[in-house]
Design a protein around this motif. Structure first.
Motif, short mmCIF file in Angstrom:
data_model
loop_
_atom_site.label_atom_id
_atom_site.label_comp_id
_atom_site.label_asym_id
_atom_site.label_seq_id
_atom_site.Cartn_x
_atom_site.Cartn_y
_atom_site.Cartn_z
N LYS A 307 3.75 -7.84 23.73
CA LYS A 307 2.62 -8.46 23.03
C LYS A 307 2.83 -8.39 21.50
O LYS A 307 2.43 -9.30 20.78
CB LYS A 307 1.32 -7.76 23.43
CG LYS A 307 0.92 -8.01 24.86
CD LYS A 307 0.54 -9.47 25.08
CE LYS A 307 0.23 -9.78 26.53
NZ LYS A 307 -0.88 -8.99 27.08
N LEU A 310 5.22 -11.15 20.80
CA LEU A 310 4.59 -12.45 21.01
C LEU A 310 3.70 -12.83 19.82
O LEU A 310 3.72 -13.98 19.35
CB LEU A 310 3.76 -12.40 22.30
CG LEU A 310 3.01 -13.68 22.68
CD1 LEU A 310 3.98 -14.83 22.92
CD2 LEU A 310 2.13 -13.44 23.91
N ARG A 311 2.92 -11.86 19.34
CA ARG A 311 2.07 -12.15 18.17
C ARG A 311 2.91 -12.53 16.96
O ARG A 311 2.59 -13.48 16.23
CB ARG A 311 1.19 -10.93 17.86
CG ARG A 311 0.01 -10.76 18.78
CD ARG A 311 -0.97 -9.72 18.24
NE ARG A 311 -0.41 -8.38 18.28
CZ ARG A 311 -0.57 -7.56 19.31
NH1 ARG A 311 -1.24 -7.94 20.38
NH2 ARG A 311 -0.05 -6.34 19.27
N TYR A 312 3.99 -11.78 16.76
CA TYR A 312 4.86 -12.08 15.61
C TYR A 312 5.49 -13.46 15.75
O TYR A 312 5.54 -14.24 14.79
CB TYR A 312 5.94 -11.01 15.50
CG TYR A 312 6.93 -11.26 14.39
CD1 TYR A 312 6.61 -10.94 13.07
CD2 TYR A 312 8.18 -11.82 14.64
CE1 TYR A 312 7.51 -11.17 12.04
CE2 TYR A 312 9.08 -12.06 13.62
CZ TYR A 312 8.74 -11.73 12.32
OH TYR A 312 9.62 -11.98 11.31
N ALA A 313 5.98 -13.77 16.96
CA ALA A 313 6.67 -15.04 17.16
C ALA A 313 5.74 -16.22 16.96
O ALA A 313 6.17 -17.31 16.54
CB ALA A 313 7.28 -15.09 18.56
N ARG A 314 4.47 -16.05 17.24
CA ARG A 314 3.51 -17.15 17.04
C ARG A 314 3.10 -17.31 15.57
O ARG A 314 2.65 -18.37 15.17
CB ARG A 314 2.28 -16.90 17.91
CG ARG A 314 2.52 -17.17 19.40
CD ARG A 314 1.33 -16.80 20.23
NE ARG A 314 1.48 -17.27 21.60
CZ ARG A 314 0.69 -16.91 22.60
NH1 ARG A 314 -0.31 -16.06 22.39
NH2 ARG A 314 0.89 -17.38 23.82
N GLU A 315 3.27 -16.24 14.80
CA GLU A 315 2.87 -16.27 13.40
C GLU A 315 4.05 -16.56 12.46
O GLU A 315 3.84 -17.07 11.36
CB GLU A 315 2.23 -14.93 13.01
CG GLU A 315 0.94 -14.63 13.76
CD GLU A 315 0.48 -13.20 13.56
OE1 GLU A 315 1.17 -12.44 12.81
OE2 GLU A 315 -0.56 -12.81 14.14
N ARG A 316 5.24 -16.23 12.88
CA ARG A 316 6.42 -16.37 12.02
C ARG A 316 6.88 -17.83 11.99
O ARG A 316 7.32 -18.38 13.01
CB ARG A 316 7.55 -15.46 12.55
CG ARG A 316 8.87 -15.58 11.81
CD ARG A 316 8.78 -15.08 10.40
NE ARG A 316 10.10 -14.92 9.81
CZ ARG A 316 10.31 -14.76 8.50
NH1 ARG A 316 9.29 -14.73 7.66
NH2 ARG A 316 11.54 -14.61 8.05
N PRO A 333 6.48 -22.21 14.36
CA PRO A 333 6.59 -20.80 14.76
C PRO A 333 7.84 -20.58 15.60
O PRO A 333 8.23 -21.44 16.40
CB PRO A 333 5.32 -20.57 15.59
CG PRO A 333 4.38 -21.63 15.16
CD PRO A 333 5.23 -22.82 14.81
N ALA A 335 8.19 -18.92 18.10
CA ALA A 335 7.88 -18.92 19.53
C ALA A 335 8.24 -20.25 20.17
O ALA A 335 8.42 -20.32 21.40
CB ALA A 335 6.39 -18.63 19.75
N LEU A 336 8.35 -21.32 19.38
CA LEU A 336 8.71 -22.63 19.91
C LEU A 336 10.22 -22.85 19.96
O LEU A 336 10.67 -23.89 20.47
CB LEU A 336 8.05 -23.73 19.08
CG LEU A 336 6.51 -23.77 19.13
CD1 LEU A 336 5.98 -24.89 18.25
CD2 LEU A 336 6.03 -23.93 20.57
N HIS A 341 11.65 -18.31 22.99
CA HIS A 341 10.75 -18.58 24.11
C HIS A 341 11.31 -17.98 25.40
O HIS A 341 10.59 -17.36 26.18
CB HIS A 341 10.55 -20.10 24.25
CG HIS A 341 9.46 -20.48 25.21
ND1 HIS A 341 8.95 -21.75 25.28
CD2 HIS A 341 8.78 -19.76 26.14
CE1 HIS A 341 8.01 -21.79 26.21
NE2 HIS A 341 7.89 -20.60 26.75
#
Length: 580
Positions: A307, A310-316, A333, A335-336, A341
């Protein structure tokens, strides 16, 4: 970035929908059935305590560590106050019997709460982490006087406990223990030294109850001469200090807020638990509880690290959109990005699979103690014997690997202490080592639990997995994948049993891979159940079905490689280089 948010939706999904635990609780005499609404409330409050009280202290404990001076240990700032809040709220007594001041709630709920505590602050959780195991050991093997004097204080959390096994010359080889007991005045005097004792000394409670493995006077050499003794820091009958001393605390790679102590027993008064020279049997009550707890630590580390990443990957925001993934020209981000992913998807699959495996084991613990039928209790004990080493080894390996993958998501920022990813990696490294290394768990499973009876009990577990696959997997393409894997594993099992009779060293070489194969098959059972539930509208949380398919597409096929390694273990290992 270091905050902890309890995954209550996923936890309750496993409890209610996957394991159908609330329906089982009502059928177990002697178990206080909380009802699902009460269980939800309890877990929500525990999650709040973990997130608001413990998580803010996690970095503090890592930064400060424990301070040792003149035989005393000071825990990090806030640890003692957090423990008082824990006791005052009644969290220590959840799974203990009402006759000793406990609440008699299911071990499964206690396991879920333990996951939360470790995710929030592993080092702090080490202090109360052995309470249940020590309570169970004393309840099973203590005489009436010892139970009356100690169980209420353990159930309430007024006193904390340790498990004193390891000595410098006797790590996992307990037969080499030198600490000795001498009978005196209706009790015993204990002399010797122990090391790596979690919570051996601290400032959280006035008294600490040590369960000490020592040589029985006149007993045979080796492990058959060991007995288990209860040795308090403070003698309750007099209030005087016993001959128990802390000689120092270790400087460690991780869980720095947990006091790992070197202990010295000099003329320390103790009381026998269980029968003379049956100390290992008595201690295993505590050790088995501890091994399930360590498996839950693996789940907890994986959950928190995943988690966090995941938070970092969505914000970075980094890099240009990948064709087919994100439109436009602006940075997106990470995360994409497909590589990130894919890593996050693998992390989620590992964490949620390990959680189902650990909660299933905790549910069996409830059944083994409270089921009305002796046959049900025997069945649960048989399953626990097979699953406990598997959960300990598989889940802790998964926790460390997820923490490693999570740090990679952070890139260079993961390598510095500020983000907390480095602490997560360091803290997650100890669960595969203590309470019996993962290699020892694998040998215990294959040599002592599978081959010892010719694979009979293990075969019954495979029967159960096959029956579940045929029931839950109807109409699913993944059913054939699971059934084919089970059929191939049965054929391999027969070969393992035969080849082990010809070459006694073979199962020791194959044990680690055998445990991995077994865990994959057990995970397949529950991921099939998730897919079956996903066909029911709203029965599974978002993303569950995709994660289950990911398991069958990318994880379970790895069993073929693992079983190839098991076959190759028939050959002797290569020689090692000489040392200069």
């Amino acid at each position: 970035m270091r905050r902890y948010v309890p995954p209550l939706e996923d936890m309750l999904f496993v409890i209610e929908r996957v394991l159908h635990a609330p329906g089982q609780w009502a059928t177990l005499p002697g178990l206080a059935d909380p009802g699902i609404e009460t269980a939800r409330h309890v877990l929500a409050e525990a999650g709040r305590f973990a997130a608001e009280v413990l998580a803010p202290l996690n970095a503090v404990g890592d930064r400060e560590g424990c301070a040792y001076a003149d035989g005393r240990v000071a825990t990090p700032t806030g640890f003692a106050a957090a423990y008082r809040a824990y006791v005052d709220a009644g969290w220590a007594s959840l799974g203990c019997a009402p006759e000793w001041g406990g609440q008699g709630l299911p071990h499964l709920l206690e396991a879920v709460i333990q996951e939360m505590l470790v995710s929030a602050n592993h080092a702090w959780s080490m202090y109360p982490g052995l309470l249940h195991g020590a309570y169970a050991c004393l309840a099973a093997h203590g005489d009436a006087a010892l139970k009356a004097r100690y169980l209420p204080r353990l159930a309430s959390g007024e006193w904390l406990c340790t498990m004193c096994l390891t000595e410098p010359q006797a790590g996992s080889d307990l037969g080499r223990i030198r600490t000795c007991a001498t009978e005196r005045d209706g009790a015993y005097v204990i002399d010797g030294g122990k090391l790596f004792i979690s919570g051996g000394e601290h400032d959280l409670t006035d008294n600490i109850v040590h369960l000490v493995l020592a040589r029985h006077p006149g007993g045979p050499p080796g492990p058959r001469g060991l007995s288990l003794f209860l040795v308090p820091k403070i003698l309750p009958e007099t209030g005087q200090r016993n001959g128990v001393y802390c000689d120092g605390v270790e400087s460690k790679l991780g869980i720095r807020g947990s006091a790992t102590c070197s202990m010295r027993f000099e003329n320390a008064r103790g009381w026998l638990l269980g029968e003379p020279c049956k100390g290992l049997a008595a201690m295993f009550v505590m050790m088995n509880a501890a091994r399930l707890g360590v498996g839950l630590q693996g789940v907890a580390h994986g959950e928190a690290a995943y988690k966090h990443a995941l938070r970092y990957a969505r914000e970075r925001i980094q890099g240009r959109p990948v064709p087919g993934i994100a439109a436009g020209t602006d940075p997106v981000p990470i995360a994409l990005h497909p590589a990130v992913h894919a890593s996050l998807a693998a992390q989620r699959c590992a964490v949620e699979g390990a959680r189902m495996l650990a909660y299933w084991t905790a549910q069996l613990l409830d059944e083994s103690e409270y089921a009305a039928s002796p046959d049900q209790r025997r069945h649960a004990h048989e399953r626990l014997a097979l699953l406990t080493p598997m959960v300990k080894a598989w889940a802790t390996r998964a926790g460390f690997e997820v923490a490693d993958q999570a740090l990679q998501v952070f890139g260079g920022y993961g390598y510095i202490e500020e983000t907390g990813a480095a602490q997560a990696l360091r803290d997650s490294r100890i669960p595969p080592i203590y309470e019996g290394t993962n290699e020892i768990q694998a040998v215990d499973l294959l040599v002592r639990k599978v081959i010892a009876d010719g694979g009979a009990a293990y075969g019954r577990l495979l029967d159960e997995l096959e029956a579940a696959a045929r029931h839950d997997g109807q109409g699913l393409e993944q059913q054939a994948v699971q059934l084919d894997a089970l059929a191939a594993h049965r054929r391999l099992l027969a070969d393992i049993v035969q080849d082990s009779a010809r070459d006694p060293g073979y199962p020791y070489r194959a044990a680690d891979d055998f445990l991995r194969a077994t865990a994959l098959l057990c995970l397949g059972r529950w991921w099939l159940k998730v897919l079956a539930l996903s066909r029911e509208g709203g029965a599974a949380p978002r993303g569950k079905a995709a994660t289950a398919r990911h398991f069958f597409d990318t994880v379970l096929p790895g069993i073929a490689h693992v079983e190839h390694r098991i076959r190759c273990a028939r050959r002797a290992l290569p020689e090692l280089d000489d040392c200069d």
